[in-house]
Scaffold this motif. Structure first.
Motif, PDB file in Angstrom:
ATOM      1  N   VAL A 146       0.818  -1.211   0.000  1.00  0.00           N
ATOM      2  CA  VAL A 146       0.000   0.000   0.000  1.00  0.00           C
ATOM      3  C   VAL A 146       0.853   1.263   0.000  1.00  0.00           C
ATOM      4  O   VAL A 146       0.702   2.141  -0.855  1.00  0.00           O
ATOM      5  CB  VAL A 146      -0.957  -0.006   1.206  1.00  0.00           C
ATOM      6  CG1 VAL A 146      -1.775   1.280   1.243  1.00  0.00           C
ATOM      7  CG2 VAL A 146      -1.873  -1.217   1.146  1.00  0.00           C
ATOM      8  N   GLU A 152      -4.151  -2.013  -3.878  1.00  0.00           N
ATOM      9  CA  GLU A 152      -5.258  -2.346  -2.990  1.00  0.00           C
ATOM     10  C   GLU A 152      -5.283  -3.863  -2.830  1.00  0.00           C
ATOM     11  O   GLU A 152      -5.160  -4.587  -3.809  1.00  0.00           O
ATOM     12  CB  GLU A 152      -6.592  -1.872  -3.578  1.00  0.00           C
ATOM     13  CG  GLU A 152      -6.713  -0.359  -3.697  1.00  0.00           C
ATOM     14  CD  GLU A 152      -8.060   0.053  -4.272  1.00  0.00           C
ATOM     15  OE1 GLU A 152      -8.845  -0.857  -4.628  1.00  0.00           O
ATOM     16  OE2 GLU A 152      -8.320   1.260  -4.366  1.00  0.00           O
ATOM     17  N   SER A 154      -7.039  -7.260  -0.296  1.00  0.00           N
ATOM     18  CA  SER A 154      -7.920  -7.698   0.784  1.00  0.00           C
ATOM     19  C   SER A 154      -7.828  -9.210   0.907  1.00  0.00           C
ATOM     20  O   SER A 154      -7.365  -9.903  -0.004  1.00  0.00           O
ATOM     21  CB  SER A 154      -9.376  -7.278   0.497  1.00  0.00           C
ATOM     22  OG  SER A 154      -9.834  -7.898  -0.695  1.00  0.00           O
TER      23      SER A 154
END
Length: 264
Positions: A146, A152, A154
């Motif tokens: 990041v 990005e 997750s």
């Protein structure tokens, strides 16, 4: 797996033998998706690895560019430089015929490392760079993914690890079956493929190197079609490739052009 310390490996082939401390890394059980591309580790020559409960991804030439990262190896100073750049490249799966084992022997890298101009002391890193099959795997914690590369990512049990870079994503263009005499999508003269690209322009690419495509023609603008793009039909006659299209309505114009061997 630590949610906020996912290691994403980027790889570059290192010609240095300066590695130490043999360790073992596993093939991760979770699924991994990179900029929309699902990664299959079963037969990947450079698979993702899991080390210290963190996922590592290899930093090959194509993997780096797929995520907008450039690498440079300086043999004189024994230094690997890694930097975020405005570059893009198509995804490559690196598949080969051998299935990967669950456990794999790796080495901890012992050379100079610079990330976006910052010196990294790999001996002091909680998640150090590692080497597998003569390729460097780069650990991407939140700090790197990041803060340094602007990605990005997750992770959850259902979707696994998802990483999205902000560079342009190159997509694979599937060429149509060009063996028929008349085809609305493309044709070949045996030396080149001729086809309509996603942008509705006409391209050609060598039969023995389809990725080396070049733009050869843009159709006349059609005010009666959305976007002004025409529907092109290809044909092959006596070994020559022709393209045909129409602009306008009832009082429009029909175009029929022969494509010369030099692409004109």
């Amino acid at each position: 797996m630590k949610k906020f310390a996912v290691l994403f490996s980027l790889i570059i082939i290192c010609f240095s033998s300066t590695v130490y401390a043999k360790e073992v890394a596993n093939i991760p059980a979770c699924s991994v998706t990179l900029s929309g591309q699902s990664v299959d580790n079963s037969y990947r020559q450079f698979p993702l690895l899991q080390y210290k409960d963190i996922v590592y991804f290899p930093m090959t030439y194509y993997d780096c560019r797929f995520l907008g990262v450039a690498t440079k190896w300086n043999a004189d100073t024994n230094t690997l430089e890694i930097s975020k750049e405005n570059i893009s490249g198509a995804y490559r799966n690196y598949n080969w015929e051998w299935k990967n084992g669950k456990k794999n022997e790796i080495s901890i890298c012992n050379f100079n490392i610079i990330v976006n101009g910052k010196q990294i002391d790999n001996k002091k890193e909680e998640f150090p760079l590692i080497t597998f099959r003569d390729v460097t795997y780069f650990p991407l914690t939140w700090r790197f993914a990041v803060d340094e590369f602007g990605w990005e990512y997750s992770y959850d049990d259902k979707n696994g690890l998802i990483i999205n870079a902000d560079n342009y994503i190159c997509k694979t263009l599937n060429l149509p079956d060009l063996r028929t005499q008349i085809n609305p999508d493309g044709a070949t003269d045996g030396t080149y493929y001729y086809y309509t690209g996603n942008d509705k322009k006409i391209y050609r690419a060598p039969v023995d190197n389809p990725s080396a495509n070049e733009l050869i023609y843009t159709t006349a603008h059609n005010h009666y079609l959305e976007g002004g793009n025409n529907n092109v039909e290809f044909s092959v006659e006596n070994g020559n490739v022709y393209l045909s299209y129409r602009t306008g309505a009832s009082m429009g114009t029909n175009y029929r052009l022969k494509i010369n061997p030099d692409g004109t």
